[in-house]
Design a protein around this motif. Structure first.
Motif, short mmCIF file in Angstrom:
data_model
loop_
_atom_site.label_atom_id
_atom_site.label_comp_id
_atom_site.label_asym_id
_atom_site.label_seq_id
_atom_site.Cartn_x
_atom_site.Cartn_y
_atom_site.Cartn_z
N ALA A 94 0.82 -1.22 0.00
CA ALA A 94 0.00 0.00 0.00
C ALA A 94 0.85 1.26 0.00
O ALA A 94 0.39 2.34 -0.40
CB ALA A 94 -0.93 -0.01 1.21
N ASP A 115 -0.55 6.59 -3.59
CA ASP A 115 -1.17 7.59 -2.72
C ASP A 115 -2.69 7.41 -2.64
O ASP A 115 -3.38 8.18 -1.99
CB ASP A 115 -0.82 9.01 -3.18
CG ASP A 115 -1.28 9.32 -4.60
OD1 ASP A 115 -1.95 8.46 -5.22
OD2 ASP A 115 -0.96 10.42 -5.09
N GLU A 116 -3.19 6.36 -3.31
CA GLU A 116 -4.62 6.05 -3.24
C GLU A 116 -4.86 4.90 -2.25
O GLU A 116 -3.92 4.25 -1.81
CB GLU A 116 -5.15 5.69 -4.64
CG GLU A 116 -5.05 6.83 -5.65
CD GLU A 116 -5.62 6.46 -7.01
OE1 GLU A 116 -6.42 5.51 -7.08
OE2 GLU A 116 -5.25 7.13 -8.00
N THR A 117 -6.12 4.65 -1.93
CA THR A 117 -6.45 3.66 -0.90
C THR A 117 -6.44 2.24 -1.44
O THR A 117 -7.02 1.95 -2.49
CB THR A 117 -7.84 3.96 -0.30
OG1 THR A 117 -7.81 5.28 0.28
CG2 THR A 117 -8.21 2.96 0.78
N ASP A 144 -2.66 5.91 7.03
CA ASP A 144 -3.93 5.78 7.74
C ASP A 144 -4.53 4.42 7.43
O ASP A 144 -4.67 4.05 6.26
CB ASP A 144 -4.92 6.87 7.30
CG ASP A 144 -4.50 8.24 7.82
OD1 ASP A 144 -4.03 8.32 8.97
OD2 ASP A 144 -4.63 9.22 7.06
N HIS A 202 -8.74 -0.72 5.13
CA HIS A 202 -8.62 0.36 4.14
C HIS A 202 -7.31 1.08 4.46
O HIS A 202 -7.19 1.73 5.50
CB HIS A 202 -9.80 1.33 4.25
CG HIS A 202 -11.12 0.70 3.89
ND1 HIS A 202 -11.84 1.06 2.78
CD2 HIS A 202 -11.85 -0.27 4.50
CE1 HIS A 202 -12.95 0.34 2.72
NE2 HIS A 202 -12.98 -0.47 3.76
N SER A 256 -4.41 3.78 3.48
CA SER A 256 -4.16 4.97 2.68
C SER A 256 -2.79 5.56 3.02
O SER A 256 -2.57 6.03 4.14
CB SER A 256 -5.24 6.02 2.92
OG SER A 256 -4.91 7.22 2.26
N ALA A 275 -1.50 8.23 1.46
CA ALA A 275 -1.54 9.45 0.64
C ALA A 275 -0.34 10.34 0.91
O ALA A 275 0.27 10.90 -0.01
CB ALA A 275 -2.84 10.22 0.92
N GLY A 296 -5.27 2.88 -6.43
CA GLY A 296 -5.91 2.03 -5.43
C GLY A 296 -6.53 0.79 -6.05
O GLY A 296 -6.68 0.69 -7.27
#
Length: 429
Positions: free
Chosen positions: A32, A36-38, A63, A82, A84, A86, A234
Motif C-alpha cells: 500500500a 497515494d490512493e487507498t 492511515d 482500508h 491509505s 496518501a 488504489g
C-alpha cells in the motif's frame, strides 16, 4: 503471560474455517506504500503480526481503517483494512518497531521506489537462524539504489528513482523476491528476476499489484518480468487462504483421528504436504467447500521428508509433521534444508516422551505408542503449534507457555480447535 492448557485424547470432528494467509497479508499491507490512493484488503487475519505492521505503517503516516463486521458476516471471516498512504511523512522505520518482526524490513522497497529514500532498521523476528537481508539489499542495488549501513540501519537512496535491471538470485528467497517485485513496479524500464521464489503468496501480491496498475508477468514461476510504471492506483483485493494454517490443522486431525472440513482451504497451495499426509495414513478429500481430512482407525505411518521451496514440502510445516511422526509406526526422517536452528521444538517434544535424534540437518523420529502431557515452552511460531498438536494426542494435561508466538500466526487457535471437540483453553495472566 497467557498460557494454553490442553487435555489430550479427543478426536477432532467438525469444521475449521481457514483464515487469510499471514505471509500474504503482510507484504500486501506493505505494498500500500506504493500508491497515494487507498488499497482495500479483505480477509486479513487478526494476528499480532498484522497489528504490529499497522503500527509500523502508522509511523510512516499511513492511515488504516479496519471495517467493522457486516450483517451476515461469519465470526471467523477476516477483517477488511482500508490502507491509505496518501502522505508518507517519515521514511525511517525505527529499531523498536522493526526488531519485533522480520517482514517489516520489507517497507524499504516501496519507500525507496516511491520516495527515493529510506532508512530501515535491521530486522528481528523468530530466532531460527541468521536469515540475512543481503539478498534484499543486492536486489535494490541492482535497481540503482545506493546502500550504506549506519548504526544498525540500512540507509538507501535513489535520487533519480530506481531503474529496471536483471536480478539473478543466487538462491531462492521469498523475502528477496517480494522486495524486488515491489521495488521494480515503479522503476524506469524493465526488470527481469530469475531464480525467483514461486510461493503462492508471491503470486497473490503480484495479482494485487497488477490490480493497482503494475505490469508483472511470470509470478509463480522462477522468472518474473516487471515493466515499470510511473504511478500505481488504489484497488481491492482478497487475501488468499493460509496454506500453513491449513496444513497445521490437517496434521492435528491426522494426529488425533476424526474427520474435519478445513473450510475455504485450497489444495493446490499445499499439495506436497497433502501428499505426505496421505502417505502417513490420512484421508484427504478436496471438495467445493475446502479440504476434508480424516483418520479413523488406521494408525499413523512413518514418512521421510525434506523441506524445499514451493512446490516442495514447506519449512513452515516441518515442526508440525515432526509432532505427527512422534506417534507413527516405525522411524521417520525429516531433513530441514531452508533454515538452520529450526529444530528448537525437538527438546520440547521430548518432554512428551518423544524419541528424536538429531544429526546435522536431519531428525530421526522413532514413533512411540503414547505421548504423555507435560509443561512445555513455545520457542518460535511454528514450533509452538507443533507442541499443541502433540498435546492434543497426549495422555493427560499439557500446559503450553509463552504462547505469544502462537498469536503472531494463528487466529483464534483455541476457539477453532475446541469447536471440533478438543479440550483446550487459554489461561490469561
Amino acid at each position: 503471560m497467557d498460557r494454553i492448557r490442553i487435555v489430550g485424547g479427543n478426536k477432532l470432528n467438525g469444521t475449521i474455517p481457514i483464515s487469510g494467509a499471514k505471509n500474504a497479508a503482510l507484504p500486501l499491507m506493505i505494498a500500500a506504500l506504493l500508491t497515494d490512493e487507498t488499497l482495500i484488503l479483505d480477509n486479513v487475519p487478526r494476528l499480532a503480526d498484522v497489528a504490529q505492521l499497522q503500527r509500523i505503517l502508522g509511523n510512516h503516516g499511513v492511515d488504516i481503517m479496519s471495517a467493522g463486521k457486516r450483517p451476515g458476516d461469519h465470526e471467523y471471516q477476516g477483517q477488511t483494512l482500508h490502507i491509505s498512504a496518501a502522505n508518507i511523512i517519515d521514511t525511517t522505520a525505527p529499531y523498536e518497531l522493526v526488531s519485533k518482526m522480520r517482514a517489516s524490513f520489507w517497507v524499504i522497497a516501496p519507500l525507496v521506489a516511491r520516495m527515493h529514500e529510506a532508512r530501515v532498521s535491521l530486522p528481528g523476528g523468530c530466532a531460527i537462524g541468521t536469515r540475512p537481508v543481503d539478498l534484499l539489499n543486492m536486489a535494490l542495488e541492482k535497481l540503482g539504489a545506493e546502500l550504506s549501513i549506519d548504526g544498525g540501519y540500512v540507509v538507501v537512496k535513489a535520487p533519480g528513482g530506481l531503474k529496471g535491471a536483471e536480478i539473478d538470485f543466487p538462491k531462492v528467497t521469498v523475502s528477496g523476491t517480494h522486495v524486488a517485485v515491489m521495488a521494480a513496479t515503479l522503476a524506469k524500464g524493465t526488470t527481469v528476476i530469475t531464480n525467483a521464489a514461486c510461493e503462492p503468496e508471491i503470486v497473490d501480491v503480484a495479482d494485487c499489484l497488477n490490480k493497482m496498475g503494475a505490469k508483472i508477468s511470470g509470478a509463480g514461476t522462477t522468472r518474473i518480468v516487471i515493466e515499470g510504471v510511473t504511478k500505481l492506483h488504489g484497488a481491492r483485493h482478497t487475501v488468499l487462504p493460509d496454506r500453513i494454517e491449513t496444513g497445521t490443522y490437517a496434521m492435528a486431525v491426522a494426529m488425533t483421528g476424526g474427520d474435519v472440513l478445513l473450510a475455504g482451504a485450497r489444495p493446490e497451495l499445499l499439495q506436497s504436504a497433502l501428499d505426505v499426509l496421505v502417505q502417513a495414513g490420512a484421508t484427504v478429500t478436496p471438495n467445493n467447500e475446502g479440504i476434508r481430512i480424516a483418520r479413523n482407525g488406521a494408525g499413523i505411518k512413518s514418512v521421510d521428508v525434506a523441506t524445499a521451496p514451493f512446490p516442495g514440502f514447506p519449512t513452515d510445516l516441518q515442526a508440525q509433521l515432526m509432532a505427527l511422526m512422534t506417534m507413527a509406526k516405525g522411524s521417520s526422517h525429516i531433513t530441514e534444508t531452508i533454515f538452520e536452528n529450526r529444530f528448537m521444538h525437538v527438546q520440547e517434544l521430548a518432554r512428551f516422551g518423544a524419541r528424536i535424534h538429531l544429526d546435522g540437518e536431519t531428525a530421526t523420529v522413532d514413533g512411540i505408542a503414547k505421548l504423555r502431557g507435560a509443561p512445555v515452552m513455545a520457542t518460535d511460531l511454528r514450533a509452538s503449534v507443533s507442541l499443541v498438536i502433540a498435546a492434543l494426542a497426549a495422555e493427560g494435561e499439557t500446559m503450553v507457555n509463552r504462547i505469544y508466538h502462537l498469536d503472531r500466526g494463528f487466529e483464534r487457535l483455541e476457539e477453532k480447535l475446541s469447536a471440533c471437540g478438543a479440550q483446550i483453553e487459554r489461561i490469561s495472566g
